[in-house]
Design an enzyme around this catalytic site. Structure first.
Site, PDB file in Angstrom:
ATOM      1  N   PHE A   1      -5.378  -9.225  -6.251  1.00  6.07           N
ATOM      2  CA  PHE A   1      -5.302  -9.848  -4.925  1.00  6.07           C
ATOM      3  C   PHE A   1      -6.712  -9.926  -4.333  1.00  6.07           C
ATOM      4  O   PHE A   1      -7.683  -9.475  -4.941  1.00  6.07           O
ATOM      5  CB  PHE A   1      -4.379  -9.031  -4.010  1.00  6.07           C
ATOM      6  N   GLY A   2      -6.793 -10.465  -3.136  1.00  2.54           N
ATOM      7  CA  GLY A   2      -8.054 -10.455  -2.379  1.00  2.54           C
ATOM      8  C   GLY A   2      -9.215 -11.067  -3.140  1.00  2.54           C
ATOM      9  O   GLY A   2      -9.124 -12.164  -3.688  1.00  2.54           O
ATOM     10  N   TYR A   3     -10.320 -10.329  -3.191  1.00  2.00           N
ATOM     11  CA  TYR A   3     -11.550 -10.826  -3.807  1.00  2.00           C
ATOM     12  C   TYR A   3     -11.585 -10.584  -5.319  1.00  2.00           C
ATOM     13  O   TYR A   3     -12.620 -10.798  -5.954  1.00  2.00           O
ATOM     14  CB  TYR A   3     -12.760 -10.151  -3.156  1.00  2.00           C
ATOM     15  N   ASP A   4     -10.484 -10.109  -5.904  1.00  8.75           N
ATOM     16  CA  ASP A   4     -10.463  -9.744  -7.326  1.00  8.75           C
ATOM     17  C   ASP A   4     -11.037 -10.811  -8.267  1.00  8.75           C
ATOM     18  O   ASP A   4     -11.783 -10.482  -9.188  1.00  8.75           O
ATOM     19  CB  ASP A   4      -9.033  -9.395  -7.775  1.00  8.75           C
TER      20      ASP A   4
ATOM     21  N   HIS B   1     -12.143   1.174  -7.054  1.00  6.76           N
ATOM     22  CA  HIS B   1     -12.510   2.054  -5.944  1.00  6.76           C
ATOM     23  C   HIS B   1     -11.337   2.912  -5.472  1.00  6.76           C
ATOM     24  O   HIS B   1     -11.487   4.098  -5.241  1.00  6.76           O
ATOM     25  CB  HIS B   1     -13.060   1.200  -4.797  1.00  6.76           C
TER      26      HIS B   1
ATOM     27  N   ASP C   1      -9.014   2.933   3.979  1.00  7.23           N
ATOM     28  CA  ASP C   1      -9.647   1.692   4.426  1.00  7.23           C
ATOM     29  C   ASP C   1     -10.580   1.245   3.307  1.00  7.23           C
ATOM     30  O   ASP C   1     -11.250   2.079   2.692  1.00  7.23           O
ATOM     31  CB  ASP C   1     -10.426   1.902   5.720  1.00  7.23           C
TER      32      ASP C   1
ATOM     33  N   LYS D   1       0.833  -1.204   0.000  1.00  6.61           N
ATOM     34  CA  LYS D   1       0.000   0.000   0.000  1.00  6.61           C
ATOM     35  C   LYS D   1       0.866   1.251   0.000  1.00  6.61           C
ATOM     36  O   LYS D   1       0.603   2.209  -0.719  1.00  6.61           O
ATOM     37  CB  LYS D   1      -0.878  -0.004   1.253  1.00  6.61           C
TER      38      LYS D   1
ATOM     39  N   GLU E   1      -5.853  -0.203  15.763  1.00  5.63           N
ATOM     40  CA  GLU E   1      -6.964  -1.149  15.691  1.00  5.63           C
ATOM     41  C   GLU E   1      -8.142  -0.519  14.934  1.00  5.63           C
ATOM     42  O   GLU E   1      -8.514   0.640  15.227  1.00  5.63           O
ATOM     43  CB  GLU E   1      -7.404  -1.527  17.109  1.00  5.63           C
TER      44      GLU E   1
HETATM   45  P1  IMP Z   1      -7.678  -2.899   4.402  1.00  6.69           P
HETATM   46  O1  IMP Z   1      -8.189  -1.715   3.641  1.00  6.69           O
HETATM   47  O2  IMP Z   1      -6.196  -2.985   4.408  1.00  6.69           O
HETATM   48  O3  IMP Z   1      -8.318  -3.003   5.757  1.00  6.69           O
HETATM   49  O4  IMP Z   1      -8.084  -4.233   3.601  1.00  6.69           O
HETATM   50  C1  IMP Z   1      -9.362  -4.502   3.174  1.00  6.69           C
HETATM   51  C2  IMP Z   1      -9.536  -5.891   2.606  1.00  6.69           C
HETATM   52  O5  IMP Z   1     -10.540  -5.750   1.593  1.00  6.69           O
HETATM   53  C3  IMP Z   1      -8.333  -6.507   1.894  1.00  6.69           C
HETATM   54  O6  IMP Z   1      -7.594  -7.349   2.718  1.00  6.69           O
HETATM   55  C4  IMP Z   1      -9.003  -7.346   0.793  1.00  6.69           C
HETATM   56  O7  IMP Z   1      -9.433  -8.566   1.312  1.00  6.69           O
HETATM   57  C5  IMP Z   1     -10.229  -6.509   0.469  1.00  6.69           C
HETATM   58  N1  IMP Z   1      -9.937  -5.589  -0.652  1.00  6.69           N
HETATM   59  C6  IMP Z   1      -9.754  -4.236  -0.594  1.00  6.69           C
HETATM   60  N2  IMP Z   1      -9.504  -3.732  -1.820  1.00  6.69           N
HETATM   61  C7  IMP Z   1      -9.517  -4.807  -2.654  1.00  6.69           C
HETATM   62  C8  IMP Z   1      -9.292  -4.926  -4.062  1.00  6.69           C
HETATM   63  O8  IMP Z   1      -9.007  -3.966  -4.797  1.00  6.69           O
HETATM   64  N3  IMP Z   1      -9.390  -6.179  -4.558  1.00  6.69           N
HETATM   65  C9  IMP Z   1      -9.680  -7.261  -3.816  1.00  6.69           C
HETATM   66  N4  IMP Z   1      -9.866  -7.211  -2.501  1.00  6.69           N
HETATM   67  C10 IMP Z   1      -9.786  -5.980  -1.915  1.00  6.69           C
END
Ligand code: IMP
Length: 193
Positions: A146-149, A174, A67, A13, A38
């Protein structure tokens, strides 16, 4: 030059923001190591504010926090602010979400990213949000991101985030949209100091 601390312990990030902020007259720095804030807020905006204010106060510099997460309509907005903690790994998070939506035809969802810049005295200097509308697929598609992509299909594109090149995700995504909203406001703010 004004210093801006990135309120995140995630090197990915920090790197992404360093890149996005490169064209601005700012000395961008990572937050001090071992500083964990937190996330107790019930909205993305509240959590971004909490992180930005805490890091600004601790460092004595302006701080930028974000966030983000995924909200699914049929699940009353879940996983939402709990997106990162929905399960232990990306594949498990995807599996849990697909199981929760099994046999469900209502699959609309959106990603949200909230950004906040705060000053050391606790003042919120800037707040913006970016959204991306879409739907949850029935199976993962694509290998980018990554993540839910792999299970988030962006409205009107027919593509999941994981099927998009980075530039395309930035345009529709977003975080990219939130940053596009932030940049002119930040330039204006910097011109006043
Ligand atoms: P945080 O903003 O670091 O608390 O993370 C939010 C969580 O939302 C991440 O660990 C992912 O699981 C999910 N997330 C946030 N943005 C994305 C994205 O662009 N793609 C896929 N998952 C996302």
């Amino acid at each position: 030059m004004k210093t801006l601390v990135i309120a995140s312990s995630n090197p990915g990030k920090v790197h992404e923001f360093e890149n996005l902020l490169r064209a601005l007259p700012l000395n961008v720095r990572p937050q001090p190591e071992r500083l964990e804030v937190e996330e107790t807020g019930s909205t993305f905006a509240a959590n971004a504010k909490l992180k930005a204010k805490t890091v600004a106060c601790v460092t004595g510099e302006w701080a930028l926090a974000d966030d983000s997460g995924l909200s699914v309509d049929a699940l009353d907005g879940a996983p939402g602010v709990h997106s990162a903690r929905y399960a232990n790994s990306d594949p498990e998070r995807i599996e849990r979400l697909l199981t929760a939506l099994k046999n469900c035809s209502k699959r609309e969802a959106h990603f949200c990213a909230a950004l906040c810049i705060a000053a050391p005295d606790g003042r919120v200097l800037l707040e913006v949000e970016g959204r991306c509308q879409g739907r949850i697929t029935t199976a993962p598609r694509g290998d980018q991101g990554f993540g839910y992509d792999p299970i988030f299909e962006v409205k009107d594109t027919g593509l999941t985030f994981a099927e998009m090149a980075l530039a395309e995700k930035k345009q529709h995504g977003h975080r990219g949209r939130a940053f596009t909203a932030l940049e002119p406001k930040l330039r204006k703010l910097l011109a006043t100091i």
